[in-house]
Design a protein around this motif. Structure first.
Motif, PDB file in Angstrom:
ATOM      1  N   CYS A 171      -3.147   1.360   5.511  1.00  2.00           N
ATOM      2  CA  CYS A 171      -4.436   0.922   4.974  1.00  2.00           C
ATOM      3  C   CYS A 171      -4.762   1.692   3.694  1.00  2.00           C
ATOM      4  O   CYS A 171      -4.062   2.635   3.327  1.00  2.00           O
ATOM      5  CB  CYS A 171      -5.549   1.131   6.001  1.00  2.00           C
ATOM      6  SG  CYS A 171      -5.845   2.871   6.388  1.00  2.00           S
ATOM      7  N   ASP A 172      -5.849   1.319   3.041  1.00  4.27           N
ATOM      8  CA  ASP A 172      -6.218   1.928   1.765  1.00  4.27           C
ATOM      9  C   ASP A 172      -6.755   3.353   1.894  1.00  4.27           C
ATOM     10  O   ASP A 172      -6.825   4.086   0.909  1.00  4.27           O
ATOM     11  CB  ASP A 172      -7.276   1.068   1.058  1.00  4.27           C
ATOM     12  CG  ASP A 172      -6.708  -0.278   0.599  1.00  4.27           C
ATOM     13  OD1 ASP A 172      -5.501  -0.325   0.300  1.00  4.27           O
ATOM     14  OD2 ASP A 172      -7.470  -1.264   0.558  1.00  4.27           O
ATOM     15  N   LYS A 173      -7.146   3.766   3.091  1.00  4.94           N
ATOM     16  CA  LYS A 173      -7.692   5.106   3.289  1.00  4.94           C
ATOM     17  C   LYS A 173      -6.600   6.164   3.434  1.00  4.94           C
ATOM     18  O   LYS A 173      -6.788   7.313   3.035  1.00  4.94           O
ATOM     19  CB  LYS A 173      -8.600   5.124   4.526  1.00  4.94           C
ATOM     20  CG  LYS A 173      -9.866   4.291   4.397  1.00  4.94           C
ATOM     21  CD  LYS A 173     -10.717   4.409   5.655  1.00  4.94           C
ATOM     22  CE  LYS A 173     -12.000   3.592   5.526  1.00  4.94           C
ATOM     23  NZ  LYS A 173     -12.839   3.693   6.755  1.00  4.94           N
ATOM     24  N   ILE A 184       0.871  -1.183   0.000  1.00  4.53           N
ATOM     25  CA  ILE A 184       0.000   0.000   0.000  1.00  4.53           C
ATOM     26  C   ILE A 184       0.902   1.225   0.000  1.00  4.53           C
ATOM     27  O   ILE A 184       1.535   1.535   1.006  1.00  4.53           O
ATOM     28  CB  ILE A 184      -0.933   0.025   1.220  1.00  4.53           C
ATOM     29  CG1 ILE A 184      -1.793  -1.244   1.275  1.00  4.53           C
ATOM     30  CG2 ILE A 184      -1.839   1.260   1.164  1.00  4.53           C
ATOM     31  CD1 ILE A 184      -2.688  -1.323   2.501  1.00  4.53           C
TER      32      ILE A 184
END
Length: 211
Positions: free
Chosen positions: A45-47, A32
Motif C-alpha cells: 500500500c501507499d503507507k 507501489i
C-alpha cells in the motif's frame, strides 16, 4: 545504512510476482515501490514505503540539483542509496548503548518468514539490522540480503562505545540511507553504473522516459 518488517529489503521476483511487502508481510504490488540501490522494493500500500524509509534511516531533502550535471533535479528520478556497515562491540552490553545513542528502535518479532525469500525463517540464522532482529531461512539468504544492502564489513576493530577491542560475535548491521535525485534518466543510469557496478540492472522498457 539501512528499510528496512524486518524484512528490511524485500525484492521483486521474477514472473511478475512483486513478492511480499517488507513492512506488512502482505502480497506486494508491482506499481507501489521504492528504488533502493537500483533495485525495486515493492509494497502492499501507499503507507508502507514511508514506514520502510524510516526503518532504513532515509535522509530526504527533496529534489534539488542533479549530483552529476548540477541541473535542477526531478522528483520522479528518486533513488535511495543505502549504506550498510558491520559494527562490532567489546561485549553484549555495548550494542544496547549504541542503539540508544543512534536512536534506533530495538525489536525482535521472532523467526517467521525469511527476510530474503518466502520460506520459514530459522532462529539459527539472524542478525540485528538497525536495532531490529532479522531472520533468514539459511546462510545463503543472509549473505544475499547483506550483499543487496551493499554491506561494508571491515571486521572487528574498536568498540564504538568503550573503544576497547571488539569481538566478531557481537556484530550488528547499521544502515544509513539518503534520497538522490537527478535531472534525467541518463544521469540516473550513470550514477547506478558508477556506484553499483556489481549489481545487474534492468530498467523496464515501459517506464516513461524523463527528458
Amino acid at each position: 545504512m539501512h528499510s528496512v518488517a524486518i524484512v528490511l529489503l524485500g525484492m521483486a521476483v521474477a514472473g511478475g510476482d512483486a513478492g511480499k511487502c517488507p513492512i506488512s508481510g502482505k502480497p506486494a504490488k508491482e506499481d507501489i515501490f521504492l528504488d533502493v540501490n537500483g533495485k525495486k522494493v515493492n509494497f502492499c500500500c501507499d503507507k508502507c514505503p514511508t514506514a520502510y524509509a524510516k526503518k532504513i534511516g532515509v535522509v530526504d531533502e527533496g529534489a534539488k540539483n542533479c549530483p552529476l550535471e548540477g541541473k535542477p533535479a526531478k522528483a520522479e528520478t528518486k533513488l535511495i542509496r543505502a549504506h550498510a556497515e558491520m559494527v562490532y562491540f567489546c561485549c553484549n552490553k555495548c550494542p544496547t548503548k549504541y542503539n540508544e545513542k543512534e536512536k534506533l528502535e530495538v525489536a525482535d518479532k521472532g523467526p517467521k518468514t525469511c527476510a530474503a525469500c518466502d520460506k520459514p525463517a530459522s532462529a539459527d540464522h539472524s542478525i540485528s539490522v538497525n536495532g531490529e532482529k532479522t531472520y533468514f531461512c539459511c546462510e545463503k539468504c543472509e549473505k544475499g540480503y547483506l550483499k543487496t544492502l551493499a554491506l561494508v564489513d571491515k571486521g572487528p576493530d574498536k568498540c564504538p562505545i568503550s573503544n576497547h577491542e571488539a569481538k566478531k560475535e557481537t556484530g550488528i548491521v547499521r544502515v544509513k540511507s539518503e534520497a538522490v535525485y537527478f535531472c534525467c534518466n541518463d544521469c540516473r543510469g550513470k550514477y547506478l553504473a558508477e556506484n553499483f557496478k556489481e549489481e545487474k540492472r534492468s530498467e523496464k522498457k515501459s517506464e516513461k522516459k524523463i527528458d
